[in-house]
Scaffold this motif. Structure first.
Motif, short mmCIF file in Angstrom:
data_model
loop_
_atom_site.label_atom_id
_atom_site.label_comp_id
_atom_site.label_asym_id
_atom_site.label_seq_id
_atom_site.Cartn_x
_atom_site.Cartn_y
_atom_site.Cartn_z
N ILE A 298 -1.71 -7.04 7.16
CA ILE A 298 -3.24 -7.24 7.03
C ILE A 298 -3.94 -7.50 5.81
CG2 ILE A 298 -5.72 -6.76 7.14
CD1 ILE A 298 -4.78 -4.53 9.87
N LEU A 299 -3.17 -7.10 4.55
CA LEU A 299 -3.16 -7.21 3.15
C LEU A 299 -2.74 -8.54 2.74
CD1 LEU A 299 -3.83 -3.07 2.28
CD2 LEU A 299 -5.76 -4.80 2.65
N ASN B 127 -9.26 -0.62 10.31
CA ASN B 127 -8.53 -1.28 11.08
C ASN B 127 -6.84 -1.51 11.70
OD1 ASN B 127 -10.93 -2.51 12.10
ND2 ASN B 127 -11.26 -3.95 10.58
N ALA B 128 -6.27 -0.50 11.13
CA ALA B 128 -4.89 -0.70 11.01
C ALA B 128 -4.49 0.65 11.30
CB ALA B 128 -3.99 -0.74 9.18
N VAL C 120 -11.45 -4.12 0.33
CA VAL C 120 -10.86 -4.81 1.18
C VAL C 120 -10.11 -3.96 1.67
CG1 VAL C 120 -9.48 -6.85 1.38
CG2 VAL C 120 -11.85 -6.74 0.11
N TYR D 133 0.70 -0.98 -0.15
CA TYR D 133 0.21 0.29 0.08
C TYR D 133 0.77 1.31 0.03
CZ TYR D 133 -3.27 3.26 1.31
OH TYR D 133 -4.28 5.06 1.33
N TYR E 9 -2.52 0.48 -4.08
CA TYR E 9 -1.93 -0.94 -3.61
C TYR E 9 -1.22 -1.87 -4.62
CZ TYR E 9 -1.89 -5.30 -1.10
OH TYR E 9 -2.10 -6.57 -0.50
N ALA F 226 -9.52 -3.06 5.62
CA ALA F 226 -8.80 -2.88 6.26
C ALA F 226 -7.59 -1.37 7.10
CB ALA F 226 -7.25 -3.80 5.13
N LYS F 227 -7.98 -0.74 6.21
CA LYS F 227 -7.19 0.68 6.79
C LYS F 227 -8.20 1.78 8.00
CE LYS F 227 -7.62 3.54 3.36
NZ LYS F 227 -7.44 4.47 2.25
N GLN G 65 1.07 -1.96 9.23
CA GLN G 65 0.45 -3.38 9.99
C GLN G 65 -0.29 -3.16 9.42
OE1 GLN G 65 -2.47 -2.10 13.19
NE2 GLN G 65 -2.83 -3.73 13.94
N LEU G 66 -0.70 -1.62 7.87
CA LEU G 66 -1.64 -2.57 6.92
C LEU G 66 -1.48 -3.40 5.75
CD1 LEU G 66 -4.03 -1.30 5.19
CD2 LEU G 66 -2.80 0.53 4.71
N ASN H 165 -4.59 -11.52 3.64
CA ASN H 165 -6.16 -11.98 2.16
C ASN H 165 -5.52 -12.36 1.31
OD1 ASN H 165 -8.13 -11.55 1.15
ND2 ASN H 165 -8.96 -10.28 2.74
#
Length: 189
Positions: free
Chosen positions: A63-64, A53-54, A46, A18, A30, A50-51, A59-60, A67
């Motif tokens: 998470i990505l 929650n990061a 998606v 990202y 991305y 994720a943004k 961290q983003l 997935n």
């Protein structure tokens, strides 16, 4: 014939995860998929979730990257829109196909095709080896034939690389704000 997965791995190493650089004309990206140019890409929902929650870019990206559906979506997007469009699976030289795929991702498939066609013409010894082909950005039978039968495929690849570098230089000359991307761009050559 050329292998998409090899080319994809190389290009993804350049594209990373990202990013949202203020000087990037593609805007938020991305894995190199620019939101400004691909606003309807189905992976954005998606990324957006994720943004929320990061707590930061690292961290983003974790998470990505975790997935699997998103990663498969990215791969499918690139195969359909950047590999298949320029018929790169029909190119016999893997290194050339990898280069053309990467240029297509970074500069657009039409520009990649035109650079390819121009390189084919520039390496035909003023028409003595074969007649010029159309530089129209559409990869057809003649582009593939001249490429796959090229007497000096290494030279063809070098000329494509030179055209890629020339394009980067012209971008920076015309838009100095883009110089911030010079190191990244030239690492792709």
């Amino acid at each position: 014939m050329a292998n998409f997965d090899k080319a994809y791995a190389i290009t993804m190493a350049h594209e990373g995860g990202y990013a949202n650089h203020p000087s990037d004309t593609g805007g938020e990206t991305y894995k190199g998929i620019a939101r400004n140019h691909n606003p309807n890409w189905k992976g954005w929902h998606v990324v957006d979730a994720a943004k929320r929650n990061a707590s930061g870019t690292d961290q983003l990206n974790r998470i990505l990257s975790a997935n699997a559906d998103l990663q498969a979506n990215v791969r499918t997007f690139y195969k359909a829109n950047y590999w298949d469009v320029n018929r790169l699976d029909q190119v016999s030289d893997q290194l050339l196909a990898e280069k053309l795929f990467d240029i297509g991702v970074n500069m657009g498939v039409g520009r990649a095709a035109r650079m390819w066609q121009e390189a084919v013409n520039l390496t035909n010894q003023n028409g003595r080896a074969y007649a010029d082909i159309a530089v129209d950005g559409i990869v057809g039978a003649m582009t593939l034939k001249r490429t796959n039968e090229h007497p000096r495929p290494a030279l063809l690849l070098q000329v494509v690389r030179a055209l890629q570098g020339e394009r980067y230089l012209n971008i920076m000359r015309n838009a100095p704000s883009q110089e911030v991307f010079a190191a990244s761009w030239f690492s792709r050559i």
